[in-house]
Design a protein around this motif. Sequence first.
Motif, PDB file in Angstrom:
ATOM      1  N   ILE A 157      86.925  29.413  41.940  1.00 33.08           N
ATOM      2  CA  ILE A 157      87.814  30.259  42.740  1.00 33.08           C
ATOM      3  C   ILE A 157      89.241  29.729  42.602  1.00 33.08           C
ATOM      4  O   ILE A 157      89.474  28.528  42.818  1.00 33.08           O
ATOM      5  CB  ILE A 157      87.407  30.217  44.232  1.00 33.08           C
ATOM      6  N   PRO A 158      90.230  30.583  42.269  1.00 28.30           N
ATOM      7  CA  PRO A 158      91.615  30.107  42.218  1.00 28.30           C
ATOM      8  C   PRO A 158      91.995  29.442  43.544  1.00 28.30           C
ATOM      9  O   PRO A 158      91.663  29.956  44.617  1.00 28.30           O
ATOM     10  CB  PRO A 158      92.426  31.390  41.999  1.00 28.30           C
ATOM     11  N   SER A 159      92.673  28.302  43.472  1.00 30.73           N
ATOM     12  CA  SER A 159      92.940  27.512  44.685  1.00 30.73           C
ATOM     13  C   SER A 159      93.647  28.314  45.763  1.00 30.73           C
ATOM     14  O   SER A 159      93.373  28.131  46.954  1.00 30.73           O
ATOM     15  CB  SER A 159      93.777  26.278  44.324  1.00 30.73           C
ATOM     16  N   GLU A 160      94.550  29.210  45.363  1.00 29.87           N
ATOM     17  CA  GLU A 160      95.293  29.970  46.368  1.00 29.87           C
ATOM     18  C   GLU A 160      94.400  30.981  47.079  1.00 29.87           C
ATOM     19  O   GLU A 160      94.771  31.509  48.122  1.00 29.87           O
ATOM     20  CB  GLU A 160      96.511  30.664  45.744  1.00 29.87           C
ATOM     21  N   GLY A 161      93.227  31.229  46.548  1.00 31.29           N
ATOM     22  CA  GLY A 161      92.292  32.167  47.173  1.00 31.29           C
ATOM     23  C   GLY A 161      91.137  31.485  47.875  1.00 31.29           C
ATOM     24  O   GLY A 161      90.147  32.133  48.206  1.00 31.29           O
ATOM     25  N   PHE A 162      91.265  30.175  48.121  1.00 26.42           N
ATOM     26  CA  PHE A 162      90.185  29.397  48.736  1.00 26.42           C
ATOM     27  C   PHE A 162      90.710  28.722  49.993  1.00 26.42           C
ATOM     28  O   PHE A 162      91.742  28.046  49.951  1.00 26.42           O
ATOM     29  CB  PHE A 162      89.682  28.335  47.754  1.00 26.42           C
ATOM     30  N   ALA A 163      90.027  28.890  51.123  1.00 24.88           N
ATOM     31  CA  ALA A 163      90.476  28.244  52.362  1.00 24.88           C
ATOM     32  C   ALA A 163      89.286  27.817  53.203  1.00 24.88           C
ATOM     33  O   ALA A 163      88.306  28.550  53.313  1.00 24.88           O
ATOM     34  CB  ALA A 163      91.368  29.192  53.168  1.00 24.88           C
ATOM     35  N   VAL A 164      89.410  26.619  53.796  1.00 19.85           N
ATOM     36  CA  VAL A 164      88.478  26.182  54.840  1.00 19.85           C
ATOM     37  C   VAL A 164      89.060  26.701  56.152  1.00 19.85           C
ATOM     38  O   VAL A 164      90.189  26.362  56.506  1.00 19.85           O
ATOM     39  CB  VAL A 164      88.356  24.645  54.872  1.00 19.85           C
TER      40      VAL A 164
END
Length: 155
Positions: A50-57
């Motif tokens: 997943i592209p980092s900017e589209g991944f969130a905890v």
Amino acid sequence: MREWNLPWEGGCRCGQVRLKISAPPLLTMACHCTGCQRMTASAFSLSAAIPSEGFAVIQGEPVIGGLHGASRHYFCPHCKSWMFTRPEGIDFFVNLRPTMLDDPSWFTPFIETWTSEKLPWAATPAVHSFEKLPAFDEYAGLTKAYAEQADGPAR
Ligand SMILES: [Zn+2]
Ligand SMILES: [Zn+2]
């Protein structure tokens, strides 16, 4: 035409840690290496890059587990589910374990790695198989092919 129906949410087995995904995967994978066999207690691990900017905890505080090495393996602190990996030396994507998603039914591995270490019966529908890992310069072609062929969740 592909319809990803983002964002997606997911979480660990106990629900303390929750994730939100707002960008489609660059590539999907199964890894048959013996390290993944041990960490998953199964035949192979599954990953969606997943592209980092589209991944969130969005809830909870994952902790480092696994090898505690340069690649950081993140787990729920309570139920110890292996949730995602931040690979060594790479910042632009996160390898999500797709079975954390509330709806992982769309997932299929596009490539499989470390077939040299796989259990004799283990098979996946991956389109590309590698005895170890793809060469670094093969990834651009693989992500392009994945973008052209992959399907997201059905609406
Ligand atoms: Zn948990
Ligand atoms: Zn592995």
